[in-house]
Design a protein around this motif. Structure first.
Motif, mmCIF file in Angstrom:
data_model
loop_
_atom_site.group_PDB
_atom_site.id
_atom_site.type_symbol
_atom_site.label_atom_id
_atom_site.label_comp_id
_atom_site.label_asym_id
_atom_site.label_seq_id
_atom_site.Cartn_x
_atom_site.Cartn_y
_atom_site.Cartn_z
ATOM 1 N N ARG A 1 0.843 -1.190 0.000
ATOM 2 C CA ARG A 1 0.000 0.000 0.000
ATOM 3 C C ARG A 1 0.878 1.240 0.000
ATOM 4 O O ARG A 1 1.914 1.288 0.671
ATOM 5 N N PRO B 1 -4.884 1.184 -8.461
ATOM 6 C CA PRO B 1 -5.880 1.425 -7.414
ATOM 7 C C PRO B 1 -6.081 0.174 -6.570
ATOM 8 O O PRO B 1 -6.204 -0.937 -7.105
ATOM 9 N N GLY C 1 -5.022 4.999 -1.162
ATOM 10 C CA GLY C 1 -5.943 4.182 -1.936
ATOM 11 C C GLY C 1 -5.284 3.497 -3.110
ATOM 12 O O GLY C 1 -5.977 2.894 -3.938
ATOM 13 N N ASP C 2 -3.954 3.558 -3.186
ATOM 14 C CA ASP C 2 -3.208 2.931 -4.278
ATOM 15 C C ASP C 2 -2.226 1.908 -3.724
ATOM 16 O O ASP C 2 -1.810 1.977 -2.572
#
Length: 230
Positions: A43, A165, A151-152
């Motif tokens: 993440r 994503p 969020g990636d």
């Protein structure tokens, strides 16, 4: 995430993104691993650098095990924004790797530490500035033209660095695995004498293209079940 990335590569992930219609976001050419063969996946832990390591230390306070620190230093090549102490602290915080849109220093120490670090390269000079910090300092980072957030997910290896994503990662890795299996099978057949042109019915493709100039090789590969490009 690194375990899920095992056996795959950023080219396979990129091809899977194209196949699934996931927008491609790659770090600029030249962002490479400090150690040969470096790989990282996890993440995104975004941070923007303003001339002091304090922002990194603050980011580590929110790190989850396996996160990859992504540093936005504006692609600067006049200063190194991260070195051995910041990388050691990243490892202590559970960070699995670091991607820098900029430069690093303390290369021998980084190699000894062993945490995967990707950057434009090394420079002995540290920052000589202290810029005003933005409210988004720990919320997003830019790497080249691309903005990334928590969020990636980042994938990095000797071919480069990609961002996907988080909500699409599972299907992207599944598609990348399928492409890998097809390519391995094709490679084995080439090695045994079955040419790629024969495997992909290339003469048939040329005939179809002659009759219909809009017929692309990508369409043809999907029709015959091949995998070279997406």
């Amino acid at each position: 995430m690194l375990k899920e990335f095992a056996g795959l590569s950023t080219p396979l992930v990129a091809d899977a993104c194209v196949r699934l219609g996931v927008g491609l976001r790659a770090a600029p050419v030249g962002v490479r691993g400090v150690a040969e063969g470096s790989r990282a996946a996890g993440r995104v832990l975004p941070v923007r650098h303003y001339g002091s390591v304090d922002v990194f230390l603050e980011a580590y306070g929110t790190a989850r095990e396996g996160d990859v620190l992504v540093i936005d230093n504006g692609g600067r090549t006049d200063e190194a924004c991260i070195g051995d102490l910041a990388v050691l602290e990243a490892r202590a915080a559970g960070v699995a790797g670091i991607v820098v849109w900029g430069l690093h220093r303390d290369t021998p120490e980084l190699l000894d530490i062993g945490l995967p670090v990707f950057s434009y390269g090394a420079l002995p000079l540290g920052p000589m500035r202290l810029d005003e910090r933005e409210p988004e300092a720990l919320l997003s980072a830019r790497v080249g033209p691309h903005a990334v957030t928590v969020g990636d997910v980042v994938f990095a290896d000797p071919d480069g660095v990609l961002f996907v994503p988080a909500g699409r990662v599972e299907e992207v890795l599944e598609a990348a695995g399928a492409i890998a299996r097809t390519e391995r099978a094709q490679a084995e057949r080439i090695a045994s004498g079955d040419t790629l042109r024969r495997q992909t019915a290339f003469d048939d493709y040329l005939e179809r293209r002659a009759a219909d100039p809009s017929y692309s090789f990508r369409q043809h590969l999907r029709r015959v079940g091949g995998a070279i490009e997406e």
